[in-house]
Scaffold this motif. Structure first.
Motif, PDB file in Angstrom:
ATOM      1  N   SER A  72       1.154  -1.396   0.039  1.00 37.82           N
ATOM      2  CA  SER A  72      -0.177   0.336   0.239  1.00 37.82           C
ATOM      3  C   SER A  72       0.869   1.243  -0.116  1.00 37.82           C
ATOM      4  O   SER A  72       0.069   2.126  -0.268  1.00 37.82           O
ATOM      5  N   GLU A  73       2.399   1.249   0.482  1.00 39.96           N
ATOM      6  CA  GLU A  73       3.075   2.609   0.182  1.00 39.96           C
ATOM      7  C   GLU A  73       3.415   2.058  -0.682  1.00 39.96           C
ATOM      8  O   GLU A  73       3.790   3.269  -1.169  1.00 39.96           O
ATOM      9  N   ARG A  77      -8.723   4.964   1.990  1.00 39.92           N
ATOM     10  CA  ARG A  77      -8.077   6.038   2.456  1.00 39.92           C
ATOM     11  C   ARG A  77      -7.939   7.303   1.476  1.00 39.92           C
ATOM     12  O   ARG A  77      -8.743   6.659   0.353  1.00 39.92           O
ATOM     13  N   GLY A  78      -8.003   8.794   1.388  1.00 41.72           N
ATOM     14  CA  GLY A  78      -8.563   9.265   0.716  1.00 41.72           C
ATOM     15  C   GLY A  78      -7.348  10.170  -0.215  1.00 41.72           C
ATOM     16  O   GLY A  78      -7.597  10.723  -1.010  1.00 41.72           O
ATOM     17  N   ASP A  79      -5.977   9.095  -0.569  1.00 46.16           N
ATOM     18  CA  ASP A  79      -4.969   9.047  -1.388  1.00 46.16           C
ATOM     19  C   ASP A  79      -5.161   8.038  -2.368  1.00 46.16           C
ATOM     20  O   ASP A  79      -4.813   8.416  -3.619  1.00 46.16           O
ATOM     21  N   GLY A  80      -6.420   8.034  -2.711  1.00 48.11           N
ATOM     22  CA  GLY A  80      -6.847   6.836  -4.643  1.00 48.11           C
ATOM     23  C   GLY A  80      -6.397   6.201  -4.344  1.00 48.11           C
ATOM     24  O   GLY A  80      -6.692   4.732  -5.076  1.00 48.11           O
ATOM     25  N   LEU A  81      -5.610   4.973  -3.237  1.00 47.47           N
ATOM     26  CA  LEU A  81      -5.424   3.354  -3.059  1.00 47.47           C
ATOM     27  C   LEU A  81      -6.712   2.946  -3.370  1.00 47.47           C
ATOM     28  O   LEU A  81      -7.563   3.039  -2.649  1.00 47.47           O
ATOM     29  N   THR A  82      -6.532   2.227  -4.334  1.00 44.68           N
ATOM     30  CA  THR A  82      -8.169   1.214  -4.530  1.00 44.68           C
ATOM     31  C   THR A  82      -7.583  -0.541  -4.507  1.00 44.68           C
ATOM     32  O   THR A  82      -6.240  -1.266  -5.040  1.00 44.68           O
ATOM     33  N   GLN A  95      -0.465   2.078  -6.134  1.00 48.06           N
ATOM     34  CA  GLN A  95      -1.821   2.209  -5.758  1.00 48.06           C
ATOM     35  C   GLN A  95      -3.396   1.464  -6.486  1.00 48.06           C
ATOM     36  O   GLN A  95      -4.013   1.978  -5.969  1.00 48.06           O
ATOM     37  N   LYS A 153     -12.176   2.511  -1.505  1.00 48.07           N
ATOM     38  CA  LYS A 153     -11.095   2.831  -1.346  1.00 48.07           C
ATOM     39  C   LYS A 153     -10.893   3.258  -0.207  1.00 48.07           C
ATOM     40  O   LYS A 153     -11.954   3.992   0.679  1.00 48.07           O
TER      41      LYS A 153
END
Length: 418
Positions: free
Chosen positions: A57-58, A142-147, A61, A140
């Motif tokens: 996840s780091e 979290r708010g950074d677009g991770l799908t 995306q 999703k």
């Protein structure tokens, strides 16, 4: 935007199941133009799966999970993902209804354990499974677009869900960055290192790229181009493909879905010729390869598995004195086998294989891996090819490569360059 594939299942780590899902997803991502640089396989263990999620996840995306969506206690993919991101699981009644209907259609009653499959993270969308009971999720967290996308480990279910839901979703949400299109050239009769030396300058291209790899005696060159459309990608690939074919000459037998058997079949049909085979050490493997091609009965009439010398003599008319003097694994016997099966089945071509596949049976003069291939031609001539595939190779490898080498010998003759 980078994707990462995470396959969950202890059976994958143990090698009990071939990880065909990772191969499928890798190919699909390339076709969609979505870069992906990492794949992971992790067993059915919460803590280890969390560690994989933390790393993935780091650096990526789009996380694509397969496996661990079933009803048993060791199916823990979705609950572990939810726990990692700190979200509760919510039971979705529409999933319960879907599972119940599928059980009813099969004349069965849904078990209590299947309710587990209706639990998905709060805020996640359902990725519908039309055939199985395990739905996936699109989420999703979290708010950074991770799908996150999850799929069952059953390949047929994954394939349908990917086609029906995942591809439209990825396209509609701007994940696709053009396309990556590939052409794979296939070679026989040349070593990977030799071919790599011949085409060395092409291996440093940026777009398209050229990469060699080999398996079971076959060498391949994959030409891959990134472009905005399949047409533009093909325009990049075509001139490189043409140059590589010219360099390799007859060693390049085909591309993409073509096999030695399909190419030989096409050539036999072009010549309106028929083929029969006589096999000893391959035990029907050559005939099996030939009959995998639809319509092969038009040119492949049949074969004889002459594993015992009595069969070689009685059915294929191999001379008993030659068997005694030269042995079953010899050029003389291979040639007589080819002539014998050609005459027996009244075909234009006769192809034979006799050898020592191992692991035992080898001697100093005739080691494991020694194989003779015989070829009887429509003109009445006959020849043999001696092959030494190596004593350290497995029995299966020797048998497979023997069959392919026999087909390649015939291919070169059909092209008039044998």
């Amino acid at each position: 935007m980078v994707a990462e594939i995470i396959c969950v299942g202890t059976e994958l780590l143990l090698g009990d199941i071939l990880n065909s899902n990772a191969q499928f997803l890798g190919q699909q991502l390339a076709q969609l133009g979505i870069p992906h640089y990492y794949q992971s396989v992790v067993g059915d263990n919460r803590e280890r799966l969390k560690k994989v999620i933390a790393i993935a996840s780091e650096r990526s995306q789009l996380l694509i999970f397969t496996g661990g969506l079933g009803p048993t206690p060791d199916d823990l993919t979705v609950e572990t993902i939810a726990d990692f991101f700190g979200f509760p699981l919510i039971e979705r009644p529409e999933i319960i209804e879907d599972i119940t209907q599928k059980f009813n259609q099969r004349g069965r009653v849904m078990s209590a354990s299947n309710r587990k499959q209706a639990l998905i993270p709060q805020g996640a969308e359902i990725l519908a499974n039309l055939t199985g009971t395990a739905p996936g999720i699109i989420w999703k967290p979290r708010g950074d677009g991770l799908t996150i996308l999850t799929f069952p480990g059953v390949p047929a279910e994954l394939y349908q869900m990917w086609s029906d839901v995942a591809i439209p979703y990825l396209k509609n949400n701007n994940w696709c960055q053009g396309i990556i299109q590939s052409c794979t050239l296939k070679f026989w009769g040349i070593a990977e290192s030799t071919l790599a030396e011949k085409v060395a300058d092409f291996l440093y291209l940026k777009n398209p790229t050229v990469a060699p790899y080999a398996n079971h005696g076959e060498v391949k060159l994959r030409i891959s181009a990134r472009a905005d459309s399949p047409e533009i990608a093909q325009q990049l690939i075509t001139p490189i493909e043409t140059q590589l074919r010219e360099i390799a000459g007859l060693d390049c037998y085909g591309a993409n879905d073509q096999t030695l058997a399909s190419v030989v079949g096409e050539l036999l049909q072009q010549h309106q010729a028929t083929l029969s085979v006589a096999e000893s050490c391959t035990g029907g493997g050559l005939g099996h390869i030939l009959t995998q091609i639809p319509g092969s009965s038009e040119y492949f009439l049949g074969g004889v598995i002459a594993y015992n010398n009595r069969v070689k003599a009685s059915l294929l008319n191999v001379n008993l004195d030659d068997l005694e003097e030269y042995g079953a694994v010899s050029a003389v016997v291979a040639e007589q086998m080819a002539i014998g099966v050609k005459n027996l089945l009244q075909t234009n071509w006769g192809l034979s294989i006799t050898g020592i596949a191992g692991p035992g049976g080898g001697t100093t003069t005739k080691p494991v891996g020694l194989v003779y291939i015989g070829l009887a031609t429509p003109q009445g001539s006959v020849e043999s090819l001696e092959c030494r595939f190596g004593e350290k190779r497995s029995r299966d490898w020797i048998r497979r490569v023997s069959s392919s080498t026999a087909l390649d010998l015939l291919r070169r003759h059909l092209l008039g360059k044998g």
